[in-house]
Structures are given as C-alpha cells and as structure tokens.
Design a protein around this motif. Sequence first.
Motif, PDB file in Angstrom:
ATOM      1  N   ALA A 242       0.830  -1.209   0.000  1.00  0.00           N
ATOM      2  CA  ALA A 242       0.000   0.000   0.000  1.00  0.00           C
ATOM      3  C   ALA A 242       0.869   1.265   0.000  1.00  0.00           C
ATOM      4  O   ALA A 242       0.574   2.224  -0.718  1.00  0.00           O
ATOM      5  CB  ALA A 242      -0.934  -0.011   1.211  1.00  0.00           C
TER       6      ALA A 242
ATOM      7  N   SER B 274       2.388   1.844  -3.403  1.00  0.00           N
ATOM      8  CA  SER B 274       1.398   2.376  -4.341  1.00  0.00           C
ATOM      9  C   SER B 274       1.209   3.881  -4.125  1.00  0.00           C
ATOM     10  O   SER B 274       1.174   4.663  -5.084  1.00  0.00           O
ATOM     11  CB  SER B 274       0.074   1.632  -4.147  1.00  0.00           C
ATOM     12  OG  SER B 274      -0.942   2.219  -4.919  1.00  0.00           O
TER      13      SER B 274
ATOM     14  N   ASN C  25       2.169   6.717  -7.012  1.00  0.00           N
ATOM     15  CA  ASN C  25       1.201   7.706  -7.520  1.00  0.00           C
ATOM     16  C   ASN C  25       1.695   9.136  -7.297  1.00  0.00           C
ATOM     17  O   ASN C  25       1.579   9.999  -8.163  1.00  0.00           O
ATOM     18  CB  ASN C  25      -0.158   7.515  -6.835  1.00  0.00           C
ATOM     19  CG  ASN C  25      -0.851   6.232  -7.258  1.00  0.00           C
ATOM     20  OD1 ASN C  25      -0.563   5.673  -8.316  1.00  0.00           O
ATOM     21  ND2 ASN C  25      -1.755   5.748  -6.425  1.00  0.00           N
TER      22      ASN C  25
ATOM     23  N   LEU D 269      -5.124   3.020   7.091  1.00  0.00           N
ATOM     24  CA  LEU D 269      -4.951   2.500   5.732  1.00  0.00           C
ATOM     25  C   LEU D 269      -6.059   3.013   4.807  1.00  0.00           C
ATOM     26  O   LEU D 269      -5.794   3.365   3.646  1.00  0.00           O
ATOM     27  CB  LEU D 269      -4.949   0.966   5.758  1.00  0.00           C
ATOM     28  CG  LEU D 269      -4.802   0.267   4.395  1.00  0.00           C
ATOM     29  CD1 LEU D 269      -3.478   0.619   3.728  1.00  0.00           C
ATOM     30  CD2 LEU D 269      -4.918  -1.256   4.568  1.00  0.00           C
ATOM     31  N   ALA D 270      -7.284   3.075   5.329  1.00  0.00           N
ATOM     32  CA  ALA D 270      -8.398   3.584   4.521  1.00  0.00           C
ATOM     33  C   ALA D 270      -8.136   5.029   4.099  1.00  0.00           C
ATOM     34  O   ALA D 270      -8.462   5.427   2.968  1.00  0.00           O
ATOM     35  CB  ALA D 270      -9.710   3.478   5.294  1.00  0.00           C
TER      36      ALA D 270
ATOM     37  N   LEU E 179      -5.477   4.994   1.278  1.00  0.00           N
ATOM     38  CA  LEU E 179      -6.054   4.562   0.003  1.00  0.00           C
ATOM     39  C   LEU E 179      -6.983   5.639  -0.561  1.00  0.00           C
ATOM     40  O   LEU E 179      -6.995   5.883  -1.775  1.00  0.00           O
ATOM     41  CB  LEU E 179      -6.805   3.240   0.182  1.00  0.00           C
ATOM     42  CG  LEU E 179      -5.949   2.043   0.623  1.00  0.00           C
ATOM     43  CD1 LEU E 179      -6.817   0.798   0.779  1.00  0.00           C
ATOM     44  CD2 LEU E 179      -4.804   1.775  -0.351  1.00  0.00           C
TER      45      LEU E 179
ATOM     46  N   ALA F  43      -6.358   7.677  -3.993  1.00  0.00           N
ATOM     47  CA  ALA F  43      -7.412   7.803  -5.006  1.00  0.00           C
ATOM     48  C   ALA F  43      -7.589   9.271  -5.404  1.00  0.00           C
ATOM     49  O   ALA F  43      -7.780   9.584  -6.578  1.00  0.00           O
ATOM     50  CB  ALA F  43      -8.728   7.236  -4.467  1.00  0.00           C
ATOM     51  N   HIS F  44      -7.502  10.161  -4.420  1.00  0.00           N
ATOM     52  CA  HIS F  44      -7.641  11.596  -4.669  1.00  0.00           C
ATOM     53  C   HIS F  44      -6.504  12.118  -5.562  1.00  0.00           C
ATOM     54  O   HIS F  44      -6.730  12.908  -6.486  1.00  0.00           O
ATOM     55  CB  HIS F  44      -7.657  12.330  -3.321  1.00  0.00           C
ATOM     56  CG  HIS F  44      -7.838  13.809  -3.419  1.00  0.00           C
ATOM     57  ND1 HIS F  44      -6.794  14.691  -3.216  1.00  0.00           N
ATOM     58  CD2 HIS F  44      -8.925  14.576  -3.700  1.00  0.00           C
ATOM     59  CE1 HIS F  44      -7.256  15.926  -3.363  1.00  0.00           C
ATOM     60  NE2 HIS F  44      -8.535  15.883  -3.651  1.00  0.00           N
TER      61      HIS F  44
ATOM     62  N   GLN G 134      -4.916  10.384  -7.760  1.00  0.00           N
ATOM     63  CA  GLN G 134      -5.150   9.867  -9.105  1.00  0.00           C
ATOM     64  C   GLN G 134      -6.303  10.584  -9.801  1.00  0.00           C
ATOM     65  O   GLN G 134      -6.259  10.806 -11.012  1.00  0.00           O
ATOM     66  CB  GLN G 134      -5.462   8.370  -9.024  1.00  0.00           C
ATOM     67  CG  GLN G 134      -4.250   7.534  -8.753  1.00  0.00           C
ATOM     68  CD  GLN G 134      -3.240   7.655  -9.863  1.00  0.00           C
ATOM     69  OE1 GLN G 134      -2.117   8.099  -9.641  1.00  0.00           O
ATOM     70  NE2 GLN G 134      -3.616   7.313 -11.070  1.00  0.00           N
ATOM     71  N   PHE G 135      -7.328  10.917  -9.050  1.00  0.00           N
ATOM     72  CA  PHE G 135      -8.487  11.643  -9.584  1.00  0.00           C
ATOM     73  C   PHE G 135      -8.016  12.933 -10.264  1.00  0.00           C
ATOM     74  O   PHE G 135      -8.365  13.230 -11.412  1.00  0.00           O
ATOM     75  CB  PHE G 135      -9.442  11.944  -8.426  1.00  0.00           C
ATOM     76  CG  PHE G 135     -10.738  12.614  -8.797  1.00  0.00           C
ATOM     77  CD1 PHE G 135     -11.879  11.866  -9.051  1.00  0.00           C
ATOM     78  CD2 PHE G 135     -10.829  13.997  -8.852  1.00  0.00           C
ATOM     79  CE1 PHE G 135     -13.085  12.481  -9.365  1.00  0.00           C
ATOM     80  CE2 PHE G 135     -12.028  14.619  -9.174  1.00  0.00           C
ATOM     81  CZ  PHE G 135     -13.161  13.867  -9.436  1.00  0.00           C
TER      82      PHE G 135
ATOM     83  N   THR H 219      -4.801  13.666 -10.990  1.00  0.00           N
ATOM     84  CA  THR H 219      -3.771  13.387 -11.992  1.00  0.00           C
ATOM     85  C   THR H 219      -4.424  13.152 -13.352  1.00  0.00           C
ATOM     86  O   THR H 219      -3.917  13.614 -14.389  1.00  0.00           O
ATOM     87  CB  THR H 219      -2.918  12.165 -11.587  1.00  0.00           C
ATOM     88  OG1 THR H 219      -2.259  12.436 -10.347  1.00  0.00           O
ATOM     89  CG2 THR H 219      -1.862  11.863 -12.655  1.00  0.00           C
ATOM     90  N   GLY H 220      -5.550  12.446 -13.348  1.00  0.00           N
ATOM     91  CA  GLY H 220      -6.256  12.213 -14.610  1.00  0.00           C
ATOM     92  C   GLY H 220      -6.658  13.519 -15.275  1.00  0.00           C
ATOM     93  O   GLY H 220      -6.592  13.657 -16.504  1.00  0.00           O
TER      94      GLY H 220
END
Lengths: 167, 167
Positions: free
Chosen positions: B16, B19, B23, B143-144, B147, B151-152, B154-155, B157-158
């Motif tokens: 984790a 990852s 990112n 951990l939540a 993660l 996700a934020h 990556q959101f 980054t896209g």
Amino acid sequence: MTQPDARIVDLFAGTAVASWKQNLERLDAIFAAVSDDDLQKEVAPRKNRLFYLLGHLVAVHDRMLPLLRLGARLHPELDEPFIIKADRTAPDTVTPAALRAAWTEVNTALTTAIEGLPSAAWLERHEAVSAEDFAKEPLRNRLAVLLSRSAHVQFHTGQIRLVAKQA
Amino acid sequence: MTQPDARIVDLFAGTAVASWKQNLERLDAIFAAVSDDDLQKEVAPRKNRLFYLLGHLVAVHDRMLPLLRLGARLHPELDEPFIIKADRTAPDTVTPAALRAAWTEVNTALTTAIEGLPSAAWLERHEAVSAEDFAKEPLRNRLAVLLSRSAHVQFHTGQIRLVAKQA
C-alpha cells in the motif's frame, strides 16, 4: 511463513477491497446517470469520449480476471477498439446498451471473485510476474494490481467528472 | 489480537505504501515539468487551473498529517484559498515558487512519517473517527485514509494529464 493472525490479515485485505468497491460504485453511479447521447461527450476538447472511457474501463477490468488469476476473460474483443486503438480511429462497433451490459457483467464477475479471495492470497504473485521474479520482488502481488487498477479507475473518474455530474 | 506474522503484515503495508509513493512520484514529475506560466492552464474550459490543483493537493496532503495522527500541519493557511474557496474566486496570494516549495515540504514530511509507521499501525483508527465508533467500524483505519488520498491524487492526476504531458 508462519500462520499470521487471521483478523489482522482480514482487516488489511478488507480495507483494500472496500476501497476498490467504493471507487467502482461511485463511477458506476456516474455512468448510470449519463444518457446514451451524453456518452458521446468528450471529457475535454479533442480528448476521449465518455463512450470510449467506458469501453476502456470494461476492457481493463476484464483483463484483471486472468491477471489476478481469478478466471478467464469475458470480453477480449473489447481490447481492439478500447485499448489498442485510440478513440475515434474507427467506427463504433458496440452499442451503448451492449457496452453498459458488459461493464456490469465484468465488474460483477470481478468483484465477486475479489470478495471470495482469501485475505492472505492477496500477497500471492499476479499472473504477469514469473515465480522466479516474484521470489525477488514480493510486492508484485495481487494486491499491487488491485491498487493499481483502483488508481486507474480514479484517474479516469477525475476526467469523466469534468463533464458528468456526481451521481 | 495475537501477534501476527511480521512478514505478512509488512507485505500488506509495504504494498500500500509503495502504491502511494508511486502515484505521488508520478504526479510530482508531471508538476515539475510544467512551467510556472503553464500552471495557469485550466484542465478543461472553465475548470480548475493546474495552479489551483497543486495548492489543493498540498492542502489535502497537509491535512493528512493530523488525520493519520503523524504530526501537526505545516501549511494550514492553504485551506482557505485551495479547499474552502473555489478557483479564481480570489486573487492568488501564493507564488508558484512558494507553492512548489510547500508541495515538496509537505509530501516529504508526510511520506517520511508514512514510511516510519509500523506496519500494524495502519489498522489503527484515524483521527476523524472516535474510539467508540472505530470499535464498531474497524475499516475506518489509517490505511483507509491512505487509500482514499491515493485515489484523490489519481483523480486529479487524470485531469492534470489532459493538459500536461507525462513526465
């Protein structure tokens, strides 16, 4: 490796699986709220259409089935139009209805298999790494694939949200 | 809870954390390759500027320090312009250079603390959940948060990748 405490391993795996499901459910709700006509929208000028991103995500998730060693693919025919080819380089050969059905079918099969995987099995190798390499690089495991694909969902969700409302 | 096998817990946490770092490093390289002038670009017409998203990500990562119970915030003054207010609703009060310095400072402090956290501590509660609620909902753990913030990253980054090249 001695037997780990079952609860702690379940909590690690459970947290990661819950995150995957949450990301996927949010995107699923967004796509469900987009009309078939609006699937033709581009996320930004001259960028991918929502239709292409939907197909792309179905194909990538379909590939997760063998990559996670959870089963055979359901829709390998989607690679050509949605992974190999760029958007709008060929006429669409799939209808929105068929693509939405494949999205649900693939995600349901995948998430069911993910939920059924024993917690410790997330630390086993994924299909794209050899047993020999995995012995040297134990982080190339199924969990790394799940986190990477969860990141991929979010990457495109960020783009999709530029033109589609939060559901 | 009995003592878990150390290696299996380290592998879960290590995957984790790897990852998260991957990112973040990708996005860091993208921002590093964007000129100060190009930080004024919008990710799509009338959407957030790269400058705003950079500040937004610094502020959100700064908030992770107390949220993960890893220490005090370094730049709480960034909440007002980059979380509370929308982009272009007030004049920019931070220079690109200062914002880039804060980005590096916050991410370095955060990732150092993340790497120093003992593996099993990822399953402990995060700051925004009470001990009482956590006893009932053990997935509301550190951990939540990791993660979710991954996700934020990556959101956005896209979105950023729509106007900034992969570095």
